[in-house]
Design a protein around this motif. Sequence first.
Motif, PDB file in Angstrom:
ATOM      1  N   GLU A  21       0.661  -1.169   0.171  1.00 48.81           N
ATOM      2  CA  GLU A  21      -0.121   0.023   0.063  1.00 48.81           C
ATOM      3  C   GLU A  21       0.911   1.330   0.101  1.00 48.81           C
ATOM      4  O   GLU A  21       0.536   2.149  -0.585  1.00 48.81           O
ATOM      5  N   SER A  52      -6.028  -5.339  -5.705  1.00 44.57           N
ATOM      6  CA  SER A  52      -6.428  -5.490  -4.450  1.00 44.57           C
ATOM      7  C   SER A  52      -5.757  -4.749  -3.434  1.00 44.57           C
ATOM      8  O   SER A  52      -6.457  -4.381  -2.421  1.00 44.57           O
ATOM      9  N   ALA A  53      -4.471  -4.620  -3.646  1.00 45.72           N
ATOM     10  CA  ALA A  53      -3.548  -3.421  -2.715  1.00 45.72           C
ATOM     11  C   ALA A  53      -4.241  -2.314  -2.871  1.00 45.72           C
ATOM     12  O   ALA A  53      -4.200  -1.436  -1.969  1.00 45.72           O
ATOM     13  N   THR A  55      -7.308  -1.326  -3.537  1.00 46.76           N
ATOM     14  CA  THR A  55      -8.536  -1.524  -2.553  1.00 46.76           C
ATOM     15  C   THR A  55      -8.268  -1.267  -1.165  1.00 46.76           C
ATOM     16  O   THR A  55      -8.786  -0.552  -0.399  1.00 46.76           O
ATOM     17  N   ARG A  56      -7.483  -2.087  -0.623  1.00 43.90           N
ATOM     18  CA  ARG A  56      -7.073  -2.289   0.669  1.00 43.90           C
ATOM     19  C   ARG A  56      -6.664  -0.681   1.120  1.00 43.90           C
ATOM     20  O   ARG A  56      -6.740  -0.312   2.101  1.00 43.90           O
ATOM     21  N   PHE A  57      -5.748  -0.276   0.203  1.00 45.08           N
ATOM     22  CA  PHE A  57      -4.984   1.204   0.301  1.00 45.08           C
ATOM     23  C   PHE A  57      -6.094   2.240   0.624  1.00 45.08           C
ATOM     24  O   PHE A  57      -6.327   3.026   1.469  1.00 45.08           O
ATOM     25  N   CYS A  58      -7.296   2.432  -0.317  1.00 42.64           N
ATOM     26  CA  CYS A  58      -8.483   3.179  -0.192  1.00 42.64           C
ATOM     27  C   CYS A  58      -9.070   2.969   1.055  1.00 42.64           C
ATOM     28  O   CYS A  58      -9.249   3.899   1.886  1.00 42.64           O
ATOM     29  N   ARG A  59      -9.104   1.730   1.786  1.00 38.67           N
ATOM     30  CA  ARG A  59      -9.889   1.358   2.980  1.00 38.67           C
ATOM     31  C   ARG A  59      -8.979   1.993   4.016  1.00 38.67           C
ATOM     32  O   ARG A  59      -9.468   2.568   4.955  1.00 38.67           O
ATOM     33  N   SER A  60      -7.610   1.724   3.902  1.00 39.83           N
ATOM     34  CA  SER A  60      -6.699   2.225   4.879  1.00 39.83           C
ATOM     35  C   SER A  60      -6.757   3.757   5.177  1.00 39.83           C
ATOM     36  O   SER A  60      -6.379   4.247   6.387  1.00 39.83           O
ATOM     37  N   SER A  65     -13.766   3.642  -1.846  1.00 42.55           N
ATOM     38  CA  SER A  65     -13.538   3.135  -3.194  1.00 42.55           C
ATOM     39  C   SER A  65     -12.733   3.706  -4.122  1.00 42.55           C
ATOM     40  O   SER A  65     -12.297   4.996  -3.780  1.00 42.55           O
ATOM     41  N   SER A 216      -4.358   3.960  12.291  1.00 42.92           N
ATOM     42  CA  SER A 216      -4.249   2.759  12.908  1.00 42.92           C
ATOM     43  C   SER A 216      -3.526   2.942  14.302  1.00 42.92           C
ATOM     44  O   SER A 216      -2.540   3.195  14.211  1.00 42.92           O
TER      45      SER A 216
END
Length: 287
Positions: A21, A52-53, A55-60, A65, A216
């Motif tokens: 990410e 997928s990374a 997508t995970r980056f956006c959540r982080s 989205s 986090s």
Amino acid sequence: MHVENVLLRIESLLNQLPKSEKKIAVYILENPNDIARMTIHELASQAAASSSAVTRFCRSIGVNSFSELKVSLSSLLAYPEKQGFFDIELNESISAIKEKIVSNSVQAIQETGHLLDDDIIEQVIDSIEGADVIYVYGLGASWLIAEDITQKWLRLGKIVSAYQDPHITTTALAASPKNTVFFCISNSGETEEILQLVDIAKAYGIKTIGLSRFGSNRLAKKVDMPLHHVRAPEAKYRSAATSSLFAQFITISILFYAYLSKFYNENKNEIERSRESVLKFTKRNTE
């Protein structure tokens, strides 16, 4: 018009992102103008990462989205006003210092307004309304926020206590009634004393609220209701600490007025009684 600074958010979280990410974050920071024309697969390819990374980056970073990220970036880059947190420099003019500190503080307030989760705010104000006792704790500058929480809800007739000594706070939590709330504040979310107090509160079945900077951190993961303010970059001369304090104060003000709005009829008499009491006290001391 204020446009949320998603680049600032990415920059502030850069060093705590996983490796895949982080590569995406670096690419976006270096090429922000190109992202709006890219697909998720093109960005992944350019950043040497996977879709997928992305997508995970956006959540982080708190974005729903990749499409939403592109919209945020496009809006930011179309807005001409310079945005960001600025540190003071050697021998700056007073005028320049005023401009930077005001800019930092205003941006901290605006970005925090965007970050705060409405659902969490609802949970917090309902928990405070149902509490028999509220204990508040913060260290250092966060103690100022603890005092602000205390005086605000005391005016509404709530039983609120804030102790600077963690040992006294521990004792109070252990002896507290069932419907108790523990509200703690830590800019980093990593203050050991506060994390220990949260563990103690949870062991006694006490609802926990934690206010910390976005990202986090252990406090946000431990508490029942995590509140986040903007994560201002750590400035060499601590101008960012000033900004984070403003962000914390505005969070408490939003909570307080949301609480008043929802429970206005229940607290109207307490507000009037509190105002009259202060006026009588002031009159006696000026006669």
